[in-house]
Design a protein around this motif. Sequence first.
Motif, mmCIF file in Angstrom:
data_model
loop_
_atom_site.group_PDB
_atom_site.id
_atom_site.type_symbol
_atom_site.label_atom_id
_atom_site.label_comp_id
_atom_site.label_asym_id
_atom_site.label_seq_id
_atom_site.Cartn_x
_atom_site.Cartn_y
_atom_site.Cartn_z
ATOM 1 N N CYS A 1 52.863 23.046 37.412
ATOM 2 C CA CYS A 1 53.577 21.812 37.744
ATOM 3 C C CYS A 1 52.578 20.658 37.778
ATOM 4 C CB CYS A 1 54.295 21.953 39.084
ATOM 5 S SG CYS A 1 55.677 23.096 38.969
ATOM 6 N N GLU B 1 49.889 21.728 45.050
ATOM 7 C CA GLU B 1 51.276 21.286 45.241
ATOM 8 C C GLU B 1 51.794 21.671 46.639
ATOM 9 O OE1 GLU B 1 54.293 24.047 43.172
ATOM 10 O OE2 GLU B 1 52.585 23.968 41.849
ATOM 11 N N GLY C 1 60.255 24.531 37.973
ATOM 12 C CA GLY C 1 59.606 23.983 39.162
ATOM 13 C C GLY C 1 60.460 24.280 40.375
ATOM 14 N N PHE D 1 57.814 19.588 39.204
ATOM 15 C CA PHE D 1 58.147 20.253 37.931
ATOM 16 C C PHE D 1 56.985 20.193 36.940
ATOM 17 C CE2 PHE D 1 58.851 16.383 35.389
ATOM 18 C CZ PHE D 1 59.050 15.430 36.383
ATOM 19 N N SER D 2 57.135 21.012 35.915
ATOM 20 C CA SER D 2 56.109 21.052 34.880
ATOM 21 C C SER D 2 56.623 20.276 33.678
ATOM 22 C CB SER D 2 55.839 22.511 34.494
ATOM 23 O OG SER D 2 55.001 22.539 33.380
#
Length: 508
Positions: A247, A345, A273, A290-291
């Motif tokens: 992410c 994250e 994500g 999110f990626s």
Amino acid sequence: MAKPQSHREAPRKVVVVGGGTAGWMAAASLVKFLGRLVEVEVVESEAIGIVGVGEATIPQIRNLNRALEIDEADFVAGTNGSFKLGIEFINWRRLDHSYLHNFGSIGLSVNQIHFHHHVFRAQAEGYGGDLWDYCVNTQAARAGRFAPMERLGSSPLGGVAYAYHFDAALYGQYLRRYAESRGARRTEGRIVEVIQDPESGDVERVRLEDGREVAGEIFVDCSGFRALLIEGALKTGYEDWSRWLKCDSALAVPSRNTRPPRPFTQAIAREAGWQWRIPLQHRTGNGHVFSSGYVDVDTARETLLANLEGEALAEPRLIRFTTGRRRKFWNRNVLALGLASGFLEPLESTSIHLVQSGISRFIQMFPTRPIADAERDEYNRQVTLEFERIRDFLILHYHLNERTDSPFWIDVREMDVPETLTSKIALFKASGRIYRDAQDLFTEASWLQVMHGQGLTPQAWHPMADKLSEAELRDMLANIRQIVTGAAAKLPSHADHIARCCAAPQAA
Ligand code: FAD
């Protein structure tokens, strides 16, 4: 032998660059714990502002509050806060599956082995129920209940372990009042230049847009992702971990509350994500991590907005990041804290804790004059290990999944992970054993809950779990289940506890 230099005559001038969560946590701790040994000046720019998203914490923050002598009720009311018993992971193992990673313990150690060995034995023999039946935090969280409880009645079982959710902007202001009232000075202005000593390379002073300069002996870089000193000036370098933690973006948006605040954070896995929900008294904090290699921003925004429980109170804000860490956290006379030091994250709410542990290690190792290389090296060694163990713990959540519905989840399951994690998983799988390294922030109970929650059941248990007869084991498990359920049932609702002890005036 050279005479040790006294710090009694002249206080050390510490310049904290940045007035976000990291900057004010650092300033508050420095003035409280080092007192007259330091003179603290915080330089921040209101025009630049703060990232303003770190709103969920882990129980260690209570140690900081205790050390700062902050009153809990005042703190929760002053930050529009709520209480947190753990994190609910929804859809992580597979769709329509959830588990809670709770703070604190599960059961208690019996015959000198961790409790879960007994539960796994009982499960294999067809009784014993679920692992989380023995966890008071789970029982309280599922029922929406909360109150501090040190022990479960007269039993030896540990009580309710908890942390806080709070409004990030209010938290900064709270600590700012604290630090300023104890002597920290604040200078408003945008830093446009960092000036180094031409010989030593140490940072000497920073220059502001209007020409003013702020000089110091030690600089604490809390300038957020900009990393003005540690990277901008000192070019320390960055170790990128995005091959494991894929992410690289987040969209954050507050929403209106539609229900009483849950006493836990939610982390809901999405296509590429996950989404967080952090309940506060006056609103809910939401975000979608999110990626961008797997989902575009527009789709990520739609997913977030479609999954809010209440109306959005602003436009979603996009934040980009690269997961990893600074090659050195302390370089020359600059200590990096917060986002300037690296980024993991917020899956397990560890960043604010890393600020706390960084500043507390730094105070423990508050340097001699001049700073010795050995002091910096030891600090960097310890913080590196702490970052790496958290990194492994976060990767674990992604790697152990059974989802087949999206390329992201398949890729993170199939990727190679660090050897330190591979061996931890293998050991647990083979024998249910979990060992914790010295700098590992997460306890055995945390590793256990995520490994088991993600679907890993050990093939065997500790042989010592066979010491009890079946009747003894059944008895012990039933007894603990009863104590846990009884204790959770006695707690008030989370909303009632907040209303009684720490309602924020504006949230009422
Ligand atoms: P910032 O808040 O960005 O502050 C930087 C400061 O530097 C500001 O005051 C700014 O004005 C100042 N500054 C920058 N440049 C200059 C300049 N040129 N001149 C003067 N001043 C300057 N952590 C958790 O523990 N729990 C969570 O739930 C959590 N969620 C997160 C979600 C996301 C999406 C992200 C990105 C992070 C999250 N974090 C979380 C991390 C947490 O937000 C940060 O660790 C924390 O807020 C510290 O930020 P900071 O103070 O380092 O940076």
